[in-house]
Each structure stands twice: as structure tokens, then as C-alpha cells.
Scaffold this motif. Sequence first.
Motif, PDB file in Angstrom:
ATOM      1  N   LEU A 135      -0.423  -4.767  -3.254  1.00 19.14           N
ATOM      2  CA  LEU A 135      -1.729  -4.196  -3.565  1.00 19.14           C
ATOM      3  C   LEU A 135      -1.813  -3.769  -5.029  1.00 19.14           C
ATOM      4  CD1 LEU A 135      -2.264  -2.037  -0.352  1.00 19.14           C
ATOM      5  CD2 LEU A 135      -3.604  -4.053  -1.021  1.00 19.14           C
ATOM      6  N   ALA A 136      -0.749  -3.145  -5.521  1.00 24.82           N
ATOM      7  CA  ALA A 136      -0.738  -2.699  -6.911  1.00 24.82           C
ATOM      8  C   ALA A 136      -0.758  -3.886  -7.870  1.00 24.82           C
ATOM      9  CB  ALA A 136       0.479  -1.818  -7.168  1.00 24.82           C
ATOM     10  N   LEU A 137      -0.035  -4.940  -7.535  1.00 19.67           N
ATOM     11  CA  LEU A 137      -0.054  -6.138  -8.375  1.00 19.67           C
ATOM     12  C   LEU A 137      -1.430  -6.793  -8.352  1.00 19.67           C
ATOM     13  CD1 LEU A 137       3.433  -7.729  -7.608  1.00 19.67           C
ATOM     14  CD2 LEU A 137       2.701  -6.604  -9.722  1.00 19.67           C
ATOM     15  N   ALA A 138      -2.083  -6.758  -7.192  1.00 19.44           N
ATOM     16  CA  ALA A 138      -3.447  -7.281  -7.126  1.00 19.44           C
ATOM     17  C   ALA A 138      -4.371  -6.480  -8.034  1.00 19.44           C
ATOM     18  CB  ALA A 138      -3.954  -7.256  -5.687  1.00 19.44           C
ATOM     19  N   ALA A 139      -4.200  -5.154  -8.057  1.00 22.96           N
ATOM     20  CA  ALA A 139      -5.002  -4.312  -8.946  1.00 22.96           C
ATOM     21  C   ALA A 139      -4.751  -4.681 -10.405  1.00 22.96           C
ATOM     22  CB  ALA A 139      -4.689  -2.838  -8.698  1.00 22.96           C
ATOM     23  N   CYS A 140      -3.495  -4.953 -10.739  1.00 26.92           N
ATOM     24  CA  CYS A 140      -3.172  -5.384 -12.103  1.00 26.92           C
ATOM     25  C   CYS A 140      -3.877  -6.693 -12.434  1.00 26.92           C
ATOM     26  CB  CYS A 140      -1.666  -5.569 -12.261  1.00 26.92           C
ATOM     27  SG  CYS A 140      -0.688  -4.064 -12.201  1.00 26.92           S
ATOM     28  N   GLU A 141      -3.791  -7.645 -11.525  1.00 28.28           N
ATOM     29  CA  GLU A 141      -4.384  -8.969 -11.768  1.00 28.28           C
ATOM     30  C   GLU A 141      -5.898  -8.878 -11.924  1.00 28.28           C
ATOM     31  OE1 GLU A 141      -2.978 -10.948  -8.324  1.00 28.28           O
ATOM     32  OE2 GLU A 141      -0.914 -11.124  -9.069  1.00 28.28           O
ATOM     33  N   LYS A 142      -6.545  -8.070 -11.101  1.00 30.21           N
ATOM     34  CA  LYS A 142      -7.998  -7.949 -11.185  1.00 30.21           C
ATOM     35  C   LYS A 142      -8.410  -7.223 -12.466  1.00 30.21           C
ATOM     36  CE  LYS A 142      -8.287 -10.343  -7.659  1.00 30.21           C
ATOM     37  NZ  LYS A 142      -8.726 -11.764  -7.834  1.00 30.21           N
ATOM     38  N   VAL A 185     -12.135   9.343  -8.099  1.00 28.57           N
ATOM     39  CA  VAL A 185     -12.421   8.532  -6.916  1.00 28.57           C
ATOM     40  C   VAL A 185     -11.189   8.376  -6.036  1.00 28.57           C
ATOM     41  CG1 VAL A 185     -13.162   6.254  -6.119  1.00 28.57           C
ATOM     42  CG2 VAL A 185     -14.284   7.304  -8.086  1.00 28.57           C
ATOM     43  N   PHE A 186     -10.032   8.258  -6.682  1.00 29.28           N
ATOM     44  CA  PHE A 186      -8.767   8.102  -5.959  1.00 29.28           C
ATOM     45  C   PHE A 186      -7.798   9.194  -6.417  1.00 29.28           C
ATOM     46  CE2 PHE A 186     -10.434   3.663  -6.397  1.00 29.28           C
ATOM     47  CZ  PHE A 186     -10.791   3.504  -5.056  1.00 29.28           C
ATOM     48  N   PRO A 187      -8.027  10.435  -6.004  1.00 31.67           N
ATOM     49  CA  PRO A 187      -7.247  11.564  -6.523  1.00 31.67           C
ATOM     50  C   PRO A 187      -5.763  11.512  -6.181  1.00 31.67           C
ATOM     51  CG  PRO A 187      -8.611  12.241  -4.656  1.00 31.67           C
ATOM     52  CD  PRO A 187      -9.059  10.866  -5.035  1.00 31.67           C
ATOM     53  N   ALA A 188      -5.429  10.967  -5.016  1.00 38.70           N
ATOM     54  CA  ALA A 188      -4.008  10.915  -4.648  1.00 38.70           C
ATOM     55  C   ALA A 188      -3.240   9.975  -5.565  1.00 38.70           C
ATOM     56  CB  ALA A 188      -3.859  10.483  -3.191  1.00 38.70           C
ATOM     57  N   ILE A 189      -3.833   8.818  -5.880  1.00 41.79           N
ATOM     58  CA  ILE A 189      -3.178   7.893  -6.807  1.00 41.79           C
ATOM     59  C   ILE A 189      -3.075   8.526  -8.187  1.00 41.79           C
ATOM     60  CG2 ILE A 189      -3.273   5.628  -7.906  1.00 41.79           C
ATOM     61  CD1 ILE A 189      -4.805   4.589  -5.517  1.00 41.79           C
ATOM     62  N   GLU A 190      -4.105   9.233  -8.612  1.00 44.11           N
ATOM     63  CA  GLU A 190      -4.057   9.920  -9.906  1.00 44.11           C
ATOM     64  C   GLU A 190      -2.872  10.872  -9.974  1.00 44.11           C
ATOM     65  OE1 GLU A 190      -7.506  11.709 -11.796  1.00 44.11           O
ATOM     66  OE2 GLU A 190      -8.792  10.553 -10.433  1.00 44.11           O
ATOM     67  N   TYR A 249      -7.152  -0.446  -4.720  1.00 44.25           N
ATOM     68  CA  TYR A 249      -6.860   0.975  -4.907  1.00 44.25           C
ATOM     69  C   TYR A 249      -7.247   1.797  -3.677  1.00 44.25           C
ATOM     70  CZ  TYR A 249      -5.449   0.521  -9.784  1.00 44.25           C
ATOM     71  OH  TYR A 249      -4.770   0.204 -10.929  1.00 44.25           O
ATOM     72  N   SER A 250      -8.290   1.402  -2.962  1.00 43.99           N
ATOM     73  CA  SER A 250      -8.674   2.121  -1.735  1.00 43.99           C
ATOM     74  C   SER A 250      -7.562   2.055  -0.695  1.00 43.99           C
ATOM     75  CB  SER A 250      -9.963   1.529  -1.162  1.00 43.99           C
ATOM     76  OG  SER A 250     -11.057   1.747  -2.005  1.00 43.99           O
ATOM     77  N   LEU A 251      -6.953   0.875  -0.568  1.00 44.04           N
ATOM     78  CA  LEU A 251      -5.889   0.707   0.417  1.00 44.04           C
ATOM     79  C   LEU A 251      -4.630   1.461   0.010  1.00 44.04           C
ATOM     80  CD1 LEU A 251      -6.495  -3.064   1.175  1.00 44.04           C
ATOM     81  CD2 LEU A 251      -6.803  -1.162   2.781  1.00 44.04           C
ATOM     82  N   ILE A 252      -4.349   1.508  -1.288  1.00 45.70           N
ATOM     83  CA  ILE A 252      -3.200   2.308  -1.743  1.00 45.70           C
ATOM     84  C   ILE A 252      -3.481   3.790  -1.512  1.00 45.70           C
ATOM     85  CG2 ILE A 252      -1.789   2.989  -3.726  1.00 45.70           C
ATOM     86  CD1 ILE A 252      -2.369   0.206  -4.923  1.00 45.70           C
ATOM     87  N   ASP A 297       6.168   2.971  -5.843  1.00 49.37           N
ATOM     88  CA  ASP A 297       5.702   4.046  -6.717  1.00 49.37           C
ATOM     89  C   ASP A 297       5.588   3.563  -8.160  1.00 49.37           C
ATOM     90  OD1 ASP A 297       5.968   6.467  -4.759  1.00 49.37           O
ATOM     91  OD2 ASP A 297       7.908   5.458  -4.652  1.00 49.37           O
ATOM     92  N   ILE A 298       6.618   2.852  -8.615  1.00 51.31           N
ATOM     93  CA  ILE A 298       6.634   2.370  -9.995  1.00 51.31           C
ATOM     94  C   ILE A 298       5.446   1.447 -10.253  1.00 51.31           C
ATOM     95  CG2 ILE A 298       7.892   0.921 -11.642  1.00 51.31           C
ATOM     96  CD1 ILE A 298      10.489   1.962 -10.287  1.00 51.31           C
ATOM     97  N   THR A 299       5.255   0.473  -9.373  1.00 51.90           N
ATOM     98  CA  THR A 299       4.208  -0.511  -9.605  1.00 51.90           C
ATOM     99  C   THR A 299       2.828   0.110  -9.463  1.00 51.90           C
ATOM    100  OG1 THR A 299       5.710  -2.215  -8.774  1.00 51.90           O
ATOM    101  CG2 THR A 299       3.397  -2.810  -8.984  1.00 51.90           C
ATOM    102  N   ALA A 300       2.643   1.003  -8.505  1.00 53.20           N
ATOM    103  CA  ALA A 300       1.341   1.660  -8.341  1.00 53.20           C
ATOM    104  C   ALA A 300       1.006   2.510  -9.566  1.00 53.20           C
ATOM    105  CB  ALA A 300       1.341   2.520  -7.081  1.00 53.20           C
ATOM    106  N   ALA A 301       1.980   3.254 -10.073  1.00 56.41           N
ATOM    107  CA  ALA A 301       1.731   4.110 -11.240  1.00 56.41           C
ATOM    108  C   ALA A 301       1.455   3.279 -12.483  1.00 56.41           C
ATOM    109  CB  ALA A 301       2.924   5.035 -11.471  1.00 56.41           C
TER     110      ALA A 301
END
Length: 210
Positions: free
Chosen positions: A102-109, A186-191, A141-144, A164-168
Motif C-alpha cells: 500500500l505504501a509503495l502504491a502511494a509512492c507510485e501514485k 485527514v490521516f492523523p495516525a499516519i502523520e 493512505y485510507s487503508l494504511i 513502518d519504514i516504507t509508510a513513513a
Amino acid sequence: METSLMRLIGMLDSPFVRRVAVSMKFLDVPFTHESVSVFRHFDHFASINPVVKAPSFVTDDGVVLMDSTLIIDHVERLADPARSLLPADVADHARNQRLVGLALAACEKTVQIVYEHQLRPEEKRHEPWLERVRGQLLAAYSLIEAETGNGESWLIGDRPMQADITAAVAWTFTQEMTPGEVPLGVFPAIERLAARAESLPEFRAMPYDG
């Protein structure tokens, strides 16, 4: 102790380069980082890897690897197993891989949005396609976020793992390169997760350099 000849090639404003660099710090595998741009230093990059793909990684034996996931997989084999960034439990491993994906998909998008704005002439941009990419970015990001809890603990276990590393790294990249595409709050937990990760010495040693 013999100096390592391993080289990581690429700029730390790339999330794919940076996730390798940060992972290698956590794994305590020595390497040299060379900030070579696929745009500004194309010919020099091509002299290392004719494909000109970042990250590129040169092993002690001179073998050139590419693709961040494949490089990390190789480096994991060089590291102390106690430092592995992959959970041993099968169920935890599956969850880790899901979150990394999911995090890699966020990077790609995010990259697609950046390229659309920076490399394509404005009159040739296709807004419906951009909207689809933005939707995919927010979905990732919603799914993460749904699996991050309150962001005060690590995603899997009691220490940072590859998820954790890739998401951050992904979150920092999105915020730096496409401010406003994913509004803060919008995504406070990821922040919170990203802020905790970015405060660690392994992250500070390999900072985003955009």
C-alpha cells in the motif's frame, strides 16, 4: 574491519532510494550513498547502470541490482537475522507485506502526479486520469490509516519493521512533493507514525533531500 564496497546510487528525494537507505541503517549493513540524479546526471548514472533506474545498488562483487524491494531483499540476507525488518510470524509477515504494498502504491501514485505536473505540458494534462490517480493515492493512505491504530505504536511488533519504514518514507514524500494532495489532518495516525519514525537516528541519517 574491511571497508564495504557496496554503493547505493540515487537521490534521497526518491522514496524508493530512501527506503533502501533507511532500511540499510536499521539493518546495520555498511554502504556508501551516492547522490546521483536520473535527470541531472543521466550520463553518469548510465555509466553505473545503463538502464538509469533509481535506486541502483552495487554489491561488493560489482553486481548491479535495481528495484528497491529486490535490493532490500538482498540486503536482508547480508544482515544479522536479529535485525531483520520482516516479521517471522507468517500472519504478521502477510500484514507487513500488505502495508508495504500500500505504501509503495502511494509512492507510485505520488510520482505520477508529480510527473504529470512537472513533465507534461499543461495543455496536454488529462484531468480525469489525474483524478483517478488521486483517488488511488487516497485509497492507499485510507487503508494504511485503518491499520495504524492511533499512530503511537509501530505497525507490527515493538520496533520499526519494513512496513513502518516504507509508510513513513511514503508519507514524507507525498507531503513534500505534492503538498495539498493529501491534506494534513485527514490521516492523523499516519502523520503521528511518520513523525515518530522521522525522529529516529536511522531516518535522520538519511533525510529527505528535496
